[in-house]
Scaffold this active site. Sequence first.
Site, mmCIF file in Angstrom:
data_model
loop_
_atom_site.group_PDB
_atom_site.id
_atom_site.type_symbol
_atom_site.label_atom_id
_atom_site.label_comp_id
_atom_site.label_asym_id
_atom_site.label_seq_id
_atom_site.Cartn_x
_atom_site.Cartn_y
_atom_site.Cartn_z
ATOM 1 N N LEU A 115 0.851 -1.182 0.000
ATOM 2 C CA LEU A 115 0.000 0.000 0.000
ATOM 3 C C LEU A 115 0.891 1.237 0.000
ATOM 4 O O LEU A 115 1.866 1.301 0.756
ATOM 5 C CB LEU A 115 -0.903 0.026 1.234
ATOM 6 C CG LEU A 115 -2.227 -0.740 1.160
ATOM 7 C CD1 LEU A 115 -2.907 -0.742 2.518
ATOM 8 C CD2 LEU A 115 -3.147 -0.155 0.113
ATOM 9 N N ASP A 116 0.565 2.220 -0.839
ATOM 10 C CA ASP A 116 1.316 3.474 -0.843
ATOM 11 C C ASP A 116 1.278 4.103 0.548
ATOM 12 O O ASP A 116 0.312 3.917 1.298
ATOM 13 C CB ASP A 116 0.708 4.452 -1.848
ATOM 14 C CG ASP A 116 0.845 3.968 -3.282
ATOM 15 O OD1 ASP A 116 1.839 3.289 -3.578
ATOM 16 O OD2 ASP A 116 -0.042 4.281 -4.096
ATOM 17 N N PRO A 117 2.307 4.883 0.911
ATOM 18 C CA PRO A 117 2.316 5.499 2.248
ATOM 19 C C PRO A 117 1.068 6.327 2.546
ATOM 20 O O PRO A 117 0.553 6.290 3.667
ATOM 21 C CB PRO A 117 3.573 6.373 2.211
ATOM 22 C CG PRO A 117 4.487 5.663 1.264
ATOM 23 C CD PRO A 117 3.587 5.091 0.202
ATOM 24 N N ALA A 142 -1.865 5.833 1.433
ATOM 25 C CA ALA A 142 -3.055 4.990 1.389
ATOM 26 C C ALA A 142 -3.296 4.305 2.724
ATOM 27 O O ALA A 142 -2.405 4.184 3.570
ATOM 28 C CB ALA A 142 -2.921 3.950 0.287
ATOM 29 N N ARG A 152 -3.973 4.655 -8.873
ATOM 30 C CA ARG A 152 -3.539 6.002 -9.264
ATOM 31 C C ARG A 152 -3.617 6.178 -10.778
ATOM 32 O O ARG A 152 -3.991 7.241 -11.279
ATOM 33 C CB ARG A 152 -2.110 6.250 -8.769
ATOM 34 C CG ARG A 152 -2.028 6.527 -7.276
ATOM 35 C CD ARG A 152 -0.583 6.693 -6.827
ATOM 36 N NE ARG A 152 0.139 5.430 -6.847
ATOM 37 C CZ ARG A 152 1.442 5.308 -7.093
ATOM 38 N NH1 ARG A 152 2.162 6.373 -7.378
ATOM 39 N NH2 ARG A 152 2.020 4.125 -7.074
#
Length: 284
Positions: free
Chosen positions: A39-41, A43, A173
């Site tokens: 997971l992106d930071p 997110a 994204r």
Amino acid sequence: MGDSLLIAAYKPPFISSNAYLSYLKRYFGISKAGYLGTLDPFAKGTLVVGFGSYTRLFPHLQKTPKIYRATLWLGVKSASLDIENIESVSIPQVYDESDIVSVITSIRGKITYIPPKFSAKHIDGKRAYELARTGQDFTLKETQMDIYSMKLLSYRHPFVHFEVSVSEGGYVRSIGEMIAHRLGTQGVLSSLERVSEGAMSVESHQGFKILNPLEYLPYPQLDNMSLYAQDLYNGKKITLKNIQKGKYIVCFDEFFSIIKVCENGCIEYILNRIEYVNSLTQTR
């Protein structure tokens, strides 16, 4: 509980998946652990984490579809397609909600796209986001993802809140970028939440949920196998008659295995002697 554990944890926003994994290792007191899709930071949401021998299950777990809820901020430009690297902000035209619904529902099926440069893709042994952060110029190859369904949750200009069901390896994204481009503008994700990976999920108020791995493996379970328990535990070659060829789970009180039954009934060990922990309904 043992050192083998599978959980769905709710990662809070603005912490990396690796940093959150370190916290979970300390919390459970287990040093060996890993997680499924990063997971992106910025997110938040479901992060499936395996401890001990359960990290070996990752290639076998049913991980698709992945469901996300995201908010697209129209009129904003960012190299990372999120709020971490904003370059400019403009106010686009106000859209009819029906036009947004039309665009969102048109993006479906197998989609060919170029992943964002701020991604975990590998370029000559390095992560793409590492190169992007240092300003290096590079090109990522086209890839594909399956978008199974997408729906509009709300539109409050300039924010479009939507839910999408996507295959493994898809970048939400990039989906946000597609929506913005089809509306004739640019946009970034201002929020992203992973609701589930396959059937594995957890709510934010729970913190984490302990999962029974047998419920998320896509193989049938063979019953009445107690006579073979010792042979399977020791990894011996055995033959199972009148069993259709394919992959199966065999489970006993203290361990389970994933085996492949071949044409002649002989078995191959896919994963053997995985610790089975039967106290799997705890939540926090």
